[in-house]
Design a protein around this motif. Structure first.
Motif, mmCIF file in Angstrom:
data_model
loop_
_atom_site.group_PDB
_atom_site.id
_atom_site.type_symbol
_atom_site.label_atom_id
_atom_site.label_comp_id
_atom_site.label_asym_id
_atom_site.label_seq_id
_atom_site.Cartn_x
_atom_site.Cartn_y
_atom_site.Cartn_z
ATOM 1 N N GLU A 269 0.830 -1.198 0.000
ATOM 2 C CA GLU A 269 0.000 0.000 0.000
ATOM 3 C C GLU A 269 0.864 1.248 0.000
ATOM 4 N N THR A 270 2.058 1.150 0.545
ATOM 5 C CA THR A 270 2.894 2.338 0.761
ATOM 6 C C THR A 270 4.043 2.477 -0.227
ATOM 7 N N LYS A 272 5.905 1.703 -4.218
ATOM 8 C CA LYS A 272 5.561 1.626 -5.638
ATOM 9 C C LYS A 272 5.936 0.242 -6.161
ATOM 10 N N ARG A 276 -0.437 -2.951 -6.151
ATOM 11 C CA ARG A 276 -0.525 -1.906 -5.133
ATOM 12 C C ARG A 276 -1.964 -1.668 -4.714
ATOM 13 N N ILE A 278 -4.558 0.810 -3.625
ATOM 14 C CA ILE A 278 -4.731 2.265 -3.709
ATOM 15 C C ILE A 278 -5.684 2.758 -2.626
ATOM 16 N N SER A 279 -6.807 2.051 -2.443
ATOM 17 C CA SER A 279 -7.753 2.488 -1.415
ATOM 18 C C SER A 279 -8.585 1.311 -0.931
ATOM 19 N N LYS A 290 -9.756 -0.527 -4.431
ATOM 20 C CA LYS A 290 -9.166 -0.043 -5.679
ATOM 21 C C LYS A 290 -7.696 -0.449 -5.655
ATOM 22 N N ALA A 291 -7.258 -1.101 -6.719
ATOM 23 C CA ALA A 291 -5.886 -1.594 -6.777
ATOM 24 C C ALA A 291 -5.268 -1.287 -8.124
ATOM 25 N N GLU A 292 -3.944 -1.242 -8.148
ATOM 26 C CA GLU A 292 -3.200 -1.094 -9.403
ATOM 27 C C GLU A 292 -2.356 -2.347 -9.591
ATOM 28 N N GLU A 297 -5.440 0.004 -13.331
ATOM 29 C CA GLU A 297 -6.256 0.059 -12.126
ATOM 30 C C GLU A 297 -7.475 -0.864 -12.233
ATOM 31 N N GLU A 299 -11.142 -1.889 -9.864
ATOM 32 C CA GLU A 299 -12.025 -1.673 -8.725
ATOM 33 C C GLU A 299 -12.901 -2.899 -8.565
#
Length: 478
Positions: A269-270, A272, A276, A278-279, A290-292, A297, A299
């Motif tokens: 989460e923190t 790069k 990842r 995102i939220s 929400k992820a990358e 991305e 959702e």
């Protein structure tokens, strides 16, 4: 580095073949002879493998494992009477087994089971994904199973069959046409994962985290990280290691993976990383994420609460892509995930809500559960934690239990009930206004708690397996 991650759309279009009404044949005379290196006197076909004569199904092979308090050889005849296609034993003292062509005699049935596991793994053409970590193994395995369920033939270990008996037993049931085999791998001593990875030989290894679990058997948490890295030992160069980069011990894992010439894919989460978070947002018990993933991305939702699930879900999506399946499909499928029984299962009852975390407990898992309980804050709602002893924490166990008071206060828990000798340390540490009853056993607590709760209460129940905290859940549900 990621050129090999092209999508396999043919698998995405392929419906999962579950052979409804028809069992897959996993073993026959030829394959078992090849696996064991000995003669099998009868032609047969088997749809599975079992070590339990009480639950064996017709058409399965029975393997007579010897334990500390039992000898499976004593139950081989019963298994055959119930329809076992074959019995593998290490002795024929039972006269009913003499001259029975359905009996295969070996020197050591545990060695035979391992040989079957190795053979089943060797003939597999699909991808093997091994999952380990201090906490979250089973829920991550179940998420990945759901993510891939309509993208090919998926095999996953049952329950928590992840140790020196459960893992080879699971592999021995592995159909050779599986496109994805998801194997949970557990340990509580150094060297155990090294033995398991020889059997599983993962193409992709997922390590959810490294935490202060099993410290009774390790000098430090960094030593636990070393032991977790044993999952890489038998992997082929060019395989993939999916590692939690937010964990303070991730560099140990990364170094070990690079030593084995593995591709490292971090999730975080923190930082790069390729995967990842995102939220994360919780609404009405549903996790919105929400992820990358590799620059794109996504959702999606998970039908269960807990940020730890969101973390592990991005590792699941990374494993999905690396294995060649469709990430869009996997992300959509995750909405069907429900918490595993005893691991965050939610009982929305008429008057109260019960968060069932009764299966096991470690400091990091209890803190995550308290954080999840804190998310239920609302006017007129009491947040109640019923906590049993945590497991295998060694000489600092008392301190680990006492330190939970900080998370209890931080998450604004209203009342705390404690069970067990170690949890008594927390009970004594709690502020008077938070402290409620303490008991030695879950049975005693069940009688107290069911008389205490009021309408609107949200109750978390968590403790180590041996505390049998499910007794409290059952009392509340009834």
């Amino acid at each position: 580095m990621f050129e090999g991650l092209s999508m396999n759309s043919s698998l995405a279009d392929k419906a999962h073949e579950n052979f409804q009404g028809e069992e897959k044949i996993i073993w026959n005379k030829t394959s078992l002879e090849q696996a064991l290196g000995c003669e099998v006197k009868v032609s047969f076909s088997a749809c599975g493998v079992s070590i339990n004569s009480r639950t064996i199904r017709r058409g399965e092979i029975f393997i007579a494992i010897k334990g500390e308090n039992f000898d499976g050889n004593d139950f081989a005849f019963d298994a055959l009477e119930k329809g076992a296609s074959l019995a593998i034993v290490s002795g024929v003292d039972n006269n009913l087994l003499h001259d029975n062509k359905k009996v295969v005699v070996v020197k050591d049935t545990m060695v035979a089971l391992n040989k079957m596991a190795k053979f089943a793994r060797s003939r597999l053409k699909g991808k093997v994904i091994g999952i380990t970590g201090s906490v979250g193994k089973t829920s991550t395995k179940e998420m990945l199973k759901i993510a891939l369920e309509n993208q090919g033939n998926v095999f996953a270990t049952e329950g928590s069959y992840n140790n020196h008996i459960g893992l080879p037993l699971s592999l021995s049931k592995l159909p050779e046409d599986s496109d994805y085999a998801i194997i949970e791998m557990g340990m509580n001593h150094a060297g155990e994962l090294a033995d398991l990875t020889v059997l599983a030989i993962p193409d992709i290894a997922v390590i959810t985290n490294v935490e202060a679990v099993h410290l009774e058997f390790f000098k430090s948490v960094s030593a636990i990280a070393d032991a977790k890295s044993e999952i890489f030992n038998s992997m082929q160069a060019g395989g993939f290691a999916i590692i939690n980069f937010d964990n303070p011990y991730h560099q140990i894992l990364v170094s070990k993976a690079h030593n084995k010439q593995l591709n490292v894919v971090g999730f975080s989460e923190t930082q790069k990383t390729p995967a990842r978070l995102i939220s994360y947002k919780l609404e009405n018990g549903i996790s919105h994420i929400k992820a990358e993933l590799f620059g794109r991305e996504y959702e999606y939702t998970i039908n269960a609460p807990g940020k730890h699930l969101a973390y592990n879900s991005i590792a699941v999506l990374a494993a999905t892509k690396i294995a060649g399946a469709e990430v869009d499909c996997a992300a959509y499928n995750l909405s069907k995930f429900h918490s595993v029984k005893g691991r965050g299962e939610i009982h929305n009852l008429k008057k109260i809500t019960v968060l069932d975390e009764s299966y096991n407990a470690s400091p990091v898992a209890v803190k995550a559960a308290l954080s999840n309980l804190g998310n239920y804050q609302s006017k007129g709602v009491r947040l109640i934690a019923v906590l049993g002893d945590m497991a295998e924490l060694g000489v600092n166990s008392a301190n680990f239990h006492k330190e939970l008071v900080q998370d209890i206060i931080k998450n604004k828990i209203d009342k705390v009930f404690t069970v067990g000798a170690y949890m008594n340390h927390l009970h004594e540490e709690l502020p008077k206004e938070l402290k409620e009853a303490h008991t030695d056993t879950s049975e005693q607590m069940a009688e107290i708690i069911k008389k205490y709760v009021n309408e609107g209460d949200v109750i978390l129940v968590k403790g180590r397996r041996t505390m049998k905290m499910e007794n409290i859940v059952e009392a509340l549900v009834k």
